[in-house]
Each structure stands twice: as C-alpha cells, then as structure tokens.
Design an enzyme around this catalytic site. Sequence first.
Site, mmCIF file in Angstrom:
data_model
loop_
_atom_site.group_PDB
_atom_site.id
_atom_site.type_symbol
_atom_site.label_atom_id
_atom_site.label_comp_id
_atom_site.label_asym_id
_atom_site.label_seq_id
_atom_site.Cartn_x
_atom_site.Cartn_y
_atom_site.Cartn_z
ATOM 1 N N ARG A 269 24.330 6.036 -15.048
ATOM 2 C CA ARG A 269 22.854 6.226 -14.736
ATOM 3 C C ARG A 269 22.840 7.339 -13.490
ATOM 4 O O ARG A 269 23.002 7.187 -12.214
ATOM 5 C CB ARG A 269 22.381 4.950 -14.153
ATOM 6 C CG ARG A 269 21.127 4.651 -13.954
ATOM 7 C CD ARG A 269 20.586 3.305 -13.054
ATOM 8 N NE ARG A 269 21.021 3.705 -11.732
ATOM 9 C CZ ARG A 269 21.537 2.846 -10.642
ATOM 10 N NH1 ARG A 269 21.807 1.707 -11.111
ATOM 11 N NH2 ARG A 269 21.723 3.246 -9.277
ATOM 12 N N HIS A 273 18.158 2.880 -9.883
ATOM 13 C CA HIS A 273 18.294 1.560 -10.715
ATOM 14 C C HIS A 273 16.829 1.360 -11.175
ATOM 15 O O HIS A 273 16.407 1.138 -12.451
ATOM 16 C CB HIS A 273 18.504 0.139 -9.938
ATOM 17 C CG HIS A 273 18.474 -0.824 -10.541
ATOM 18 N ND1 HIS A 273 19.090 -1.133 -11.834
ATOM 19 C CD2 HIS A 273 17.597 -2.104 -10.400
ATOM 20 C CE1 HIS A 273 18.662 -2.551 -12.149
ATOM 21 N NE2 HIS A 273 17.593 -3.158 -11.366
ATOM 22 N N TYR A 282 24.485 4.823 -1.913
ATOM 23 C CA TYR A 282 25.634 4.093 -2.348
ATOM 24 C C TYR A 282 26.534 5.018 -3.631
ATOM 25 O O TYR A 282 27.724 4.627 -3.968
ATOM 26 C CB TYR A 282 25.420 2.720 -3.323
ATOM 27 C CG TYR A 282 24.334 2.669 -4.206
ATOM 28 C CD1 TYR A 282 24.739 3.054 -5.556
ATOM 29 C CD2 TYR A 282 23.128 2.319 -3.703
ATOM 30 C CE1 TYR A 282 23.781 2.893 -6.445
ATOM 31 C CE2 TYR A 282 22.247 2.288 -4.945
ATOM 32 C CZ TYR A 282 22.621 2.572 -6.123
ATOM 33 O OH TYR A 282 21.668 2.371 -7.196
#
Length: 375
Positions: A269, A273, A282
């Site tokens: 990805r 998200h 992160y």
Amino acid sequence: MLRSLEQLDDLTSTVTAPDALLQLLPPDGNRVAHPDLDPWVADIDGAALAALYDDLSVIRRLDVEATALQRQGELGLWPPLLGQEAAQVGSARALRRDDFVFTSYRENGVAYCRGVAIAELMPVWRGTALSGWNPYDVGMATPAVIIGAQTLHATGYALGCAIDGADSVAVAYFGDGATSQGDVAEAMVYAASFHVPVIFFCQNNHWAISEPVGLQATRPIADRAPAYGIPSLRVDGNDVLAVMAVMRIALDRARTGGGPTFIEAVTYRMGPHTTSDDPGRYVDPVERAEWAAKDPIDRLERHLDSLGLLTDELRESVKRSADGAAAELRRACLALPEPEALTVFDNVYAEPHSGLERQKREYSAYLSMFEGGAS
C-alpha cells in the site's frame, strides 16, 4: 494445465519460503518462463498487454483524482489503492460475467473492471447515498466495511452456485489485516467443509491501518489455508500476468469441482489506509522506496518497451483514457445532488419496518423545529 489438487499442491510447495513468490513479470520487465503458469496466460498477446496497461493506468489516475477530491473537501473519505493496481486488474480480468465478487472498500479497481460506472464510485464517499450500484448489474456486491465479513457472503453465494448446479464462482477480496478476523476463519472452515466454489483473494499490502503485517503473521499468510484443507498460492501481487495466471488456475479448479482456493497477492500500500490516515508516522521511507521500485505499471511499461510495443501512440491513447476517466470522475462527483434528509431511511430494509418508520417520524419531527423542515 493444473487441474488436480495434487498438481496444485505441487505448485504451492514451490513457494513456501517466506520471500518466494510466483512470478512472470519481475520489476525489470523482462518476462520469465514458468512451466506451470505460462499456459494460463498464453492468450495474452500484445493487444491484451496494451489493454491491461490501459486498465492499470486508468485505475491509478482515478485513484489520484479521488484523493485530490477528498483533499479539496469534495469527498468525505477515500481509500487509496495506489500500488495495488496489478493485483486487482489481473484477478478481475480473469473473471466471467456470471461470477460474483465480494470486496472490501479498497477494490475500486475491481469495480472498474467489473463494469461499475465511474459515476457510481462516488456517492458513498461523498455521503449522498448508502451505496453506489446495483450488484446484479455487474456481478459485484457493494463494498463491505466490516472487516472480513465479505468472506462469509462469498462463501454463502458460492454454496448457492453449487446447489444450483452452476459453474459460476464467488470471489472474496480482503486484506492481510482481515485474516485475523473470526469471519475469515469461519468462512474458510465452511468453504472447505462443503467444498464450495469460492476463491479467497488476500491482498497482502503489508499494513492493517498502521500495523505491519509481521505483527500478526510470522509466516506467509498463504500458509494458513492448507490447515483448513484449502490449497493456496502466493503470487507477486505487482505482477499483473502472474496474478491473472493464478486466478485462472483457481477459477478453473472451482468450476470443475475442486472447491476453494486461497490466493495471497503480495503487494504494498503506497499511500495511506484512507485519506484520514498519515502513513508518514509509521512507514519506513526506505521500505517504501524499495516497493516503489517494484511498481506494477512501471514493470509492464518496461515489458511493453522490450517487445517494441510501447509506442508514442499507445502512450497517448492510454493518457487520453486516464485523463478522460479522471475528468468524468470529477464531473460526476461535483454533480451529485444533496439528498433530502429523510431519504437516509430509504433502502435500509427490503420490506416495511415499524421500528424504522418510528425513527423516521421522530427525525422528521426534530427537523421540523428548524427552518426548512425535513427537506
């Protein structure tokens, strides 16, 4: 061709190492041979490769445009699929029209391939409708936001296909994070027990929101399926040809009475998200750069170039397709009418429901306290 469970097990056994993936088109674009996969994409000629290139490019352009619309305040939310285009296109283009797809909220590329109109992608994310399209028109259910629930829906539909004697197949798309949900385990137990024609297609994009896949899967996710009695395949999810090949293998197996198959498409990805997420908090930039070098569109471009097919005419044609789709998406989004307040109660139940009618009356009375009433 791979038809028997034993043959599929043999293929599965060649990719059990954590980093081993079934692959036909590596990042450098130079096609590699694979005796078990090659027959399943033997029909993919230059024209078909160009069509896949168009699909990948259009879907990425739509995704970028939708993300921009959200940033501009025109959408409430958008779940980007940047980097996952090949997993979605390769698998969706292998399906027949009478197959049925059950997805999560990120499979807008699958929706495009199934024939969902570009305008129909927008209402749910702009907040003007509870859904976007008629599932029976395109053989695809509207997205499931409850993580993993669609695996149960697909398994139930597949059981119906088997009972009806049809050779249609149901496909459940979900992410690596969903594999920790009980619904997925229940669906796989049921599918294996009743030998139903369903494909569990896991897009392992390495992130369950901000949780890396290594925190919940110390082994390849594909290793879980054989414990349920379901053979599995682990494929390079950024390789559109390999994804198509393994999907065709699983579809053929399901249609000929072989039962369920689990596919783990390993991808990444590249974006957040959803647009409410900040992956910069992160994601290791070094890891992201490593995956950027494995980009699914770049490798197909390199392959087309190696065949002498990446002409200026093809580039221009694909750019027109992508730009036209993006413009259509924007027009459709901005043209959506504001819904009347009480329509939020429409299409919740198939039949009249007294509890819902009571809530509607109460909400109408509440709105009547304000100027404009319940309009």
